[in-house]
Design an enzyme around this catalytic site. Structure first.
Site, PDB file in Angstrom:
ATOM      1  N   SER A 104       0.812  -1.204   0.000  1.00 20.66           N
ATOM      2  CA  SER A 104       0.000   0.000   0.000  1.00 20.66           C
ATOM      3  C   SER A 104       0.855   1.267   0.000  1.00 20.66           C
ATOM      4  O   SER A 104       1.664   1.486  -0.888  1.00 20.66           O
ATOM      5  CB  SER A 104      -0.959  -0.033   1.199  1.00 20.66           C
ATOM      6  OG  SER A 104      -1.894   1.004   1.155  1.00 20.66           O
ATOM      7  N   ASP A 241      -2.690   6.157  -3.371  1.00 15.70           N
ATOM      8  CA  ASP A 241      -1.462   5.585  -2.824  1.00 15.70           C
ATOM      9  C   ASP A 241      -0.991   4.439  -3.706  1.00 15.70           C
ATOM     10  O   ASP A 241      -1.542   4.208  -4.796  1.00 15.70           O
ATOM     11  CB  ASP A 241      -1.666   5.152  -1.374  1.00 15.70           C
ATOM     12  CG  ASP A 241      -2.731   4.071  -1.218  1.00 15.70           C
ATOM     13  OD1 ASP A 241      -3.576   3.944  -2.122  1.00 15.70           O
ATOM     14  OD2 ASP A 241      -2.730   3.366  -0.203  1.00 15.70           O
ATOM     15  N   ASP A 243      -1.227   1.233  -3.852  1.00 17.11           N
ATOM     16  CA  ASP A 243      -2.143   0.198  -4.346  1.00 17.11           C
ATOM     17  C   ASP A 243      -3.512   0.765  -4.687  1.00 17.11           C
ATOM     18  O   ASP A 243      -4.434   0.023  -5.023  1.00 17.11           O
ATOM     19  CB  ASP A 243      -2.267  -0.957  -3.357  1.00 17.11           C
ATOM     20  CG  ASP A 243      -3.035  -0.597  -2.101  1.00 17.11           C
ATOM     21  OD1 ASP A 243      -3.064   0.602  -1.737  1.00 17.11           O
ATOM     22  OD2 ASP A 243      -3.590  -1.505  -1.456  1.00 17.11           O
ATOM     23  N   ASP A 245      -5.996   2.118  -3.017  1.00 16.56           N
ATOM     24  CA  ASP A 245      -7.220   1.887  -2.247  1.00 16.56           C
ATOM     25  C   ASP A 245      -7.626   3.114  -1.443  1.00 16.56           C
ATOM     26  O   ASP A 245      -8.638   3.082  -0.741  1.00 16.56           O
ATOM     27  CB  ASP A 245      -7.093   0.652  -1.352  1.00 16.56           C
ATOM     28  CG  ASP A 245      -6.078   0.824  -0.231  1.00 16.56           C
ATOM     29  OD1 ASP A 245      -5.305   1.804  -0.238  1.00 16.56           O
ATOM     30  OD2 ASP A 245      -6.046  -0.044   0.671  1.00 16.56           O
TER      31      ASP A 245
END
Length: 449
Positions: A104, A241, A243, A245
């Site tokens: 992440s 960010d 990833d 999410d």
């Protein structure tokens, strides 16, 4: 056994704590647990696997795929894809298991492995514990034609983008947008989705080299986005960010629009169209008091949970709520996604701008943020934070002094050996003073002996 799973999968230094061997063993154990639970009854099990742009994701992906295939699971390789896209593809393809390889917003040297159940949902704690218990156990390996097949999946980006754009009811024509993809998993899907929705897109943070994810770009580093929005005369900017999410925004003047303001914009829009279940939005106890007041003034309820998107998700599922999120920009729209989705969030904020004809600054102004101070107090016994009577009395005294114009949140960290003291007040100086006084009490009362 030491707990391996954290609040969001298994995460740590790639090739340090998180090795190829551990990735393979975790995948085998996950396949075995789901088989034991009858998840694969009557059919060959199938999994999808995606990752972010970290260089370590390459060897970890191969280890995960090898573990699953050796356990008899057919694997579709999605390659580089946002976490919410892997969740969507798990559901859309009817897969029994989804695996995301990402850390992440963490720095590049870290990586992580997160398992998703059928439907793209996070695994329950009980299932994660079972997976841990199966690590390093002897097992009967499938042989011959019973081992899994591994196949690259051709069009995951295009299918995910089509899904995102299909959630909109109004085109974004006429809006100029800067999108910062953090040199991460959204570098392809992000610009494509906004362009397909009709916006003019200036994309930054879209040159991943395996080493630069989250480095100076993305939702934890907004300076480049702010500069780009102003330089290009854009209507708004959004940063996801590594990833993708979570999502934060910047208005046309370069001012940051945080997760609380984004959540308020979406809540008001969904309420006006009758899509906000029970006229309630789910947030955490860290949400700014200004957000809570704005929702109350609009006649909407706020259900607050412990910090962490899993607690927000749990409250949403149990009570059927359709919108929830965190100040960090992790926003969950359960109509369209099973997890936080930064690109989905950006698209629907832009749709609200298109619908109302208002600027992002105007929409965000519904929330007047209270000055907020967070002090972390390390080197104390956090287990006693909730039980010390003199500390409780000090908190009560400060809360009485703040009245309705502020609040105090004192809580032990869930991941570190420290206590967090968060204070909101009418002025920055007042908030800082209360936080400092309470931090001193924490040090005195909870000092390690």
């Amino acid at each position: 056994m030491t707990r391996i799973f954290g609040t969001d999968g298994v995460r740590g230094l790639a090739n340090g704590h998180l090795t190829a061997e551990l990735a393979l063993d975790l995948s085998v154990a996950a396949a075995r647990v789901l088989a034991d639970r009858g998840e694969f009854a009557g059919h060959r099990p199938r999994a999808v696997v995606g990752r972010d742009t970290r260089i370590s994701g390459q060897f970890l992906e191969h280890a995960v795929v090898a573990g699953l295939a050796s356990a008899g699971v057919d694997v579709l390789r999605l390659r580089v894809l946002p976490t919410p896209a892997v969740a969507y593809m798990t559901q859309a393809l009817g897969a029994d298991l989804g695996v995301v390889i990402s850390a992440s917003h963490n720095p590049m040297p870290d990586n992580g492995i997160k398992f998703l159940a059928r439907g793209g949902l996070k695994l329950d704690d009980t299932v994660e514990k079972e997976i841990e218990q199966h690590l390093d156990e002897e097992w009967v390996r499938p042989l011959g034609g019973d081992v899994g097949r591994v196949t690259p999946y051709a069009t995951p980006v295009e299918e995910y983008v089509a899904h995102l754009v299909g959630t909109l009811t109004k085109p974004l024509a006429g809006l100029k947008v800067v999108l910062d993809c953090a040199h991460g998993a959204a570098y392809q899907a992000g610009p494509l989705a906004l362009a397909e929705a009709g916006a003019e897109v200036i994309a930054i943070g879209v040159e991943p080299d395996g080493l630069n994810i989250n480095d100076g770009y993305g939702s934890t580093h907004l300076d480049n986005l702010r500069e780009a929005v102003v330089a290009h005369g854009a209507d708004a900017g959004f940063a996801v960010d590594g990833d993708a999410d979570r999502c934060l925004a910047v208005d046309a003047g370069g001012a940051v629009v945080d997760g609380d303001q984004i959540l308020a914009i979406l809540a008001l829009g969904m309420a006006s169209s009758g899509r906000l279940a029970r006229d309630t939005v789910v947030a955490t106890v860290m949400s700014n008091l200004g957000f809570v007041r704005a929702m109350k003034d609009a006649g909407l309820g706020v259900r607050q949970t412990k910090v962490g998107d899993r607690y927000v998700l749990e409250a949403m599922r149990v009570s059927g709520y359709t919108l929830g999120g965190e100040q960090s920009g992790h926003v969950i729209m359960s109509e369209f996604a099973t997890t936080g989705d930064g690109l989905l969030t950006a698209l629907h904020v832009l749709e609200r701008m298109a619908e109302t004809g208002q600027s992002l600054a105007s929409l965000a102004s519904v929330v007047t943020r209270f000055p907020q101070v967070l002090v972390n107090v390390p080197g104390v016994d956090k287990t006693r934070a909730d039980d010390d009577p003199l500390l409780a009395a000090a908190v009560a005294e400060e809360e009485a002094g703040l009245g309705d114009a502020g609040r105090v949140l004192l809580r032990p960290s869930g991941t570190e050996a420290l206590v967090r003291v968060m204070v909101e007040a009418s002025t920055q100086e007042q908030a800082q003073g209360v936080a400092d006084r309470l931090a001193n009490v924490v040090r005195e009362r909870l000092a390690l002996s």
